[in-house]
Design an enzyme around this catalytic site. Structure first.
Site: not given
Ligand code: MRU
Length: 351
Positions: A46-47, A195, A236, A246-247
């Protein structure tokens, strides 16, 4: 240690299983694109940048495992693989960007199916290496925003685990630490998949950076108490006007920062910008299984009523006006985002 690696001899991709960290550091091997699509969906990886590179290797594996003997048949197989990978998660644009790049690279090879296979494995490797180099460049630019003695609120996990290595927002924090700046991090736990509490805390421990985990709603109080100087999070997908998906929780964090006059920065590679979307409201927001929210235990007991229902949006959108800057590998972009990004990219008038 890289989050994603390629074994040239066995022709398999390996990834850290991020679902079970920090209890266990386990590496999983993947030899086909279908399993990689599933790994992205269930968040083994993820990320945004890590998802992009995993998808690129998924395309490379689709080519390597394809039985096609003609160029046309192989390109058709890559089309099918791209469609499957693109369905894994909807918000991080790096996924679609990586799949498209791999498909375009395959089309650009005039030679045999084997030459296409080689080109795609090579390109996925280049994308992985470039991710690390890009992150380090962003980290240099971003670290200049951090002062000795700063306490920073960080959301989700944006470190080495969210990328191939080094990280985006957490990479900025790590760089400041390596420059001997004395910093402290408040780590948002980041419900529901935690996370922050699991992955960011684990990474900060490896780097020797002091931190406290805080509950997701706590940062407003910390700010009002004068305990916070900066906010950093990743992205994202970034719309052309600088709105940042973003998250979930990033928007509330940015609002609290804005209300308290505390600068908030989003850190991301240019590949996370989606110039086709004019504003953040157009970014598709993933809604995940409610069970991720409901399956919460305290003292060994599930806390929610048996028939409880939940909504589980994985991302939110922070309007550009709440951000003080956008940290990219081209430098720190200041408002207005679109104009200054295009100037940095030297493609003025491209929109
Ligand atoms: O749901 P995830 O864990 O994939 O979400 C990740 C995030 O929201 C991060 O903040 C985002 O991908 C940027 S990290 C390089």
């Amino acid at each position: 240690m890289r989050t994603i690696t390629w074994d040239d001899e066995k022709q398999v991709m390996q990834m850290i299983d991020q679902r079970i960290l920090p209890q266990e550091l386990k590496i999983l091997s993947y030899d086909n694109y279908q399993d990689i699509a599933e790994a992205i969906r269930v968040m083994v990886v993820r990320g945004a940048p890590a998802i992009g590179v995993a998808a690129a290797y998924g395309m490379a594996l689709a080519a390597v495992r394809s039985k096609a003997t003609t160029r046309e048949a192989l390109l058709a197989d890559l089309q099918t693989a791209g469609e499957a990978l693109n369905q894994a998660r909807p918000t991080a644009v790096n996924l679609f960007w990586a799949v498209k790049r791999m498909q375009q690279a395959a089309q650009a090879v005039e030679g045999s199916p084997d030459e296409i296979r080689e080109a795609l494995v090579r390109l996925a490797g280049e994308m992985a290496d470039k991710d690390v180099a890009t992150n380090k460049r962003m980290a240099e630019y971003g670290a200049a925003l951090i002062e000795d003695g700063d306490t920073i609120v960080h959301h989700c996990n944006t470190g080495a685990l969210a990328t191939v290595d080094w990280g985006t927002a957490l990479g900025v924090i790590r760089m400041a630490h390596e420059q001997s700046k004395k910093i402290h991090v408040f780590v948002d736990e980041t419900r529901p998949r935690l996370q922050g509490a699991r992955l960011t805390a684990w990474e900060l421990e490896q780097y020797g950076i002091p931190y406290d985990i805080i509950t997701d709603g706590a940062s407003g109080l910390m700010m009002r108490k004068g305990l916070v100087q900066k906010v950093f999070f990743g992205a994202d997908r970034v719309a052309a006007n600088g709105d940042v998906a973003n998250k979930i929780g990033s928007y509330m964090l940015a609002l609290a920062a804005y209300d308290n006059g505390i600068p908030a920065y989003s850190v991301f590679p240019i590949s996370t910008v989606d110039l086709e979307l004019e504003r953040g409201d157009l970014i598709p927001i993933e809604e995940r299984d409610p069970e991720e929210v409901l399956a919460l235990s305290l003292m060994g007991h599930r806390v929610t009523p048996e028939k409880a229902s939940a909504r589980n949006f994985a991302f939110d959108v922070t309007p550009n006006r709440l951000l003080s800057g956008w940290v990219t590998e081209k430098g720190v972009i200041k408002p207005p985002f679109k104009e200054n990004l295009l100037a940095a990219l030297e493609v003025e008038g491209a929109l």
